[in-house]
Design a protein around this motif. Structure first.
Motif, PDB file in Angstrom:
ATOM      1  N   GLU A 273       0.827  -1.212   0.000  1.00  0.00           N
ATOM      2  CA  GLU A 273       0.000   0.000   0.000  1.00  0.00           C
ATOM      3  C   GLU A 273       0.864   1.266   0.000  1.00  0.00           C
ATOM      4  O   GLU A 273       0.563   2.227  -0.706  1.00  0.00           O
ATOM      5  N   LYS A 274       1.933   1.238   0.774  1.00  0.00           N
ATOM      6  CA  LYS A 274       2.743   2.441   0.959  1.00  0.00           C
ATOM      7  C   LYS A 274       3.968   2.499   0.046  1.00  0.00           C
ATOM      8  O   LYS A 274       4.666   3.505   0.022  1.00  0.00           O
ATOM      9  N   GLY A 275       4.222   1.414  -0.664  1.00  0.00           N
ATOM     10  CA  GLY A 275       5.381   1.399  -1.552  1.00  0.00           C
ATOM     11  C   GLY A 275       6.696   1.301  -0.818  1.00  0.00           C
ATOM     12  O   GLY A 275       7.721   1.811  -1.282  1.00  0.00           O
ATOM     13  N   VAL A 276       6.681   0.663   0.376  1.00  0.00           N
ATOM     14  CA  VAL A 276       7.904   0.473   1.150  1.00  0.00           C
ATOM     15  C   VAL A 276       8.100  -1.020   1.396  1.00  0.00           C
ATOM     16  O   VAL A 276       7.235  -1.831   1.107  1.00  0.00           O
ATOM     17  N   THR A 277       9.265  -1.368   1.929  1.00  0.00           N
ATOM     18  CA  THR A 277       9.580  -2.771   2.225  1.00  0.00           C
ATOM     19  C   THR A 277       9.875  -2.932   3.707  1.00  0.00           C
ATOM     20  O   THR A 277      10.677  -2.183   4.269  1.00  0.00           O
ATOM     21  N   PHE A 278       9.225  -3.891   4.322  1.00  0.00           N
ATOM     22  CA  PHE A 278       9.529  -4.265   5.701  1.00  0.00           C
ATOM     23  C   PHE A 278      10.322  -5.565   5.637  1.00  0.00           C
ATOM     24  O   PHE A 278       9.773  -6.626   5.353  1.00  0.00           O
ATOM     25  N   ASP A 279      11.615  -5.464   5.876  1.00  0.00           N
ATOM     26  CA  ASP A 279      12.484  -6.637   5.810  1.00  0.00           C
ATOM     27  C   ASP A 279      12.495  -7.323   7.174  1.00  0.00           C
ATOM     28  O   ASP A 279      13.242  -6.949   8.069  1.00  0.00           O
ATOM     29  N   TYR A 280      11.635  -8.322   7.325  1.00  0.00           N
ATOM     30  CA  TYR A 280      11.606  -9.100   8.568  1.00  0.00           C
ATOM     31  C   TYR A 280      12.240 -10.474   8.395  1.00  0.00           C
ATOM     32  O   TYR A 280      12.634 -11.106   9.366  1.00  0.00           O
ATOM     33  N   ALA A 281      12.323 -10.930   7.162  1.00  0.00           N
ATOM     34  CA  ALA A 281      12.817 -12.285   6.916  1.00  0.00           C
ATOM     35  C   ALA A 281      14.252 -12.474   7.405  1.00  0.00           C
ATOM     36  O   ALA A 281      14.621 -13.557   7.870  1.00  0.00           O
ATOM     37  N   ASP A 282      15.059 -11.427   7.317  1.00  0.00           N
ATOM     38  CA  ASP A 282      16.456 -11.528   7.746  1.00  0.00           C
ATOM     39  C   ASP A 282      16.621 -11.333   9.252  1.00  0.00           C
ATOM     40  O   ASP A 282      17.726 -11.504   9.785  1.00  0.00           O
ATOM     41  N   TYR A 283      15.533 -10.976   9.942  1.00  0.00           N
ATOM     42  CA  TYR A 283      15.662 -10.609  11.343  1.00  0.00           C
ATOM     43  C   TYR A 283      14.627 -11.310  12.230  1.00  0.00           C
ATOM     44  O   TYR A 283      14.234 -10.792  13.263  1.00  0.00           O
TER      45      TYR A 283
END
Length: 366
Positions: free
Chosen positions: A90-100
């Motif tokens: 929706e916001k055009g951003v990335t939440f990188d949780y897979a690495d953390y």
């Protein structure tokens, strides 16, 4: 979905590779998709300071720490991740949780190491699932600006989180009187109720006190049994069966939840009804789960993460959230195995809940 039994991707890498190689992999895995993009930590600080929305294309490092591998907490993790994915689109951003992502497997030393690793990685936020996780992550970020968003903390005030500047989240507080009323409604005239819980679980303390108060007020005796490991919980369950109780109450207790698949058949065989503080217990064989919707809890947790990282909010701007209890989940297989009439059971429960759901045992769910 990732393997939820993993303790920590980063710890695994450190054990398998030289420190320099791990550092290189961390830099590769956490870099932005496009060259020249400002680091997520810098962006997060800038957004928080200015109160402005995140810009399209930004990447945020989201640490997610699960306390132990069991149904309720796994539901939350999955819900947080799926909601973050949706918000990212929706916001055009990335939440990188897979690495953390990390699972502490109920080990305090693991929690301590995971917290140190995430701080060293410079994550933008830490999502802490369950009270022990939240307490450890809050300590880990003490000298940083990294906010902690907890989920499934039953009593934030008792845990010392209410009023802390750098932490907020969602609570799965249980309406104990309501679930005790379910027991009485299904068993008119019941004179003894078993209490099964882990003495070391903060999430059980208030609920057990409330259950005892309810029983004292209504002239009902209680038989208490405790366990801190699955083996101990099995022995405690057997002791409750030997004591002749016909109904057992367990709050939102992580230890008992983890052991549920090991005890539900013993309860069925003995004719014991197990009433519990989450729908996931019922998915793992307990007769009744009662409480909040853990999918909804996870989604609300992710929304708070988004507000912190994308909307310039601070934890102080976001009071912790509680949710309406009232959802009863009946394991129809267990109820039928106990010889109960499902229609009559649902009718007895109606005055004490807002919704009744039906499930069957899913042994691969935990």
């Amino acid at each position: 979905m990732k393997n939820l039994n993993m303790i920590s991707r980063r710890s695994f890498l450190k054990a398998a590779l030289a420190a320099s190689a791990v550092s290189a992999m961390a830099l590769t895995g956490c870099g932005s998709a496009a060259s020249g993009t400002v680091s997520s930590a810098a962006v997060s600080s800038s957004a928080a300071a200015s109160g402005s929305a995140a810009a399209t294309g930004e990447t945020f490092k989201v640490g997610i720490v699960n306390y132990v591998d069991h149904a309720s907490l796994n539901q939350i993790v999955e819900s947080v991740e799926s909601r973050l994915d949706a918000i990212g689109k929706e916001k055009g951003v990335t939440f990188d949780y897979a690495d953390y992502y990390a699972n502490a497997q109920a080990d305090q030393s693991n929690l301590n190491q995971i917290g140190a690793d995430l701080v060293a990685d410079g994550v933008d936020v830490i999502v802490a699932v369950a009270t022990p996780t939240a307490a450890t992550m809050l300590a880990a970020v003490e000298d940083t600006d990294i906010p902690v968003v907890y989920s499934a903390v039953t009593d934030p005030a008792a845990a010392g989180f209410d009023g802390e500047e750098n932490i907020t989240g969602t609570s799965d507080a249980l309406n104990t009187d309501a679930i005790m009323n379910l027991i009485v409604a299904a068993n008119p005239g019941i004179d003894t109720i078993g209490l099964l819980y882990d003495l070391s679980q903060d999430s059980s303390t208030q609920a057990i006190a409330d259950a005892k108060a309810f029983c004292e007020k209504n002239g009902i005796k209680v038989v208490e049994k405790n366990g801190t490991t699955t083996a101990e919980v099995q022995m405690a369950a057997e002791a409750l069966v030997a004591a002749g109780v016909k109904a057992v109450f367990t709050p939102t207790d992580n230890t008992i939840m983890t052991a549920e698949l090991s005890i539900y058949e013993s309860f069925i065989e003995a004719g014991v009804q197990h009433y519990t503080g989450a729908d996931s217990f019922a998915l793992n064989g307990a007769m009744v789960g009662y409480g909040v919707d853990y999918v909804q809890l996870g989604e609300a947790t992710a929304d708070m993460v988004s507000q912190l990282l994308c909307d310039g909010k601070t934890p102080a701007d976001l009071p912790y959230q509680t949710f309406d209890n009232g959802i009863v989940t009946i394991n129809t297989e267990t109820a039928e195995a106990l010889g109960l009439d499902l229609a009559a059971l649902k009718e007895a429960f109606k005055p004490y809940c807002t919704e009744i759901c039906e499930v069957t045992t899913a042994e691969n769910f935990s």
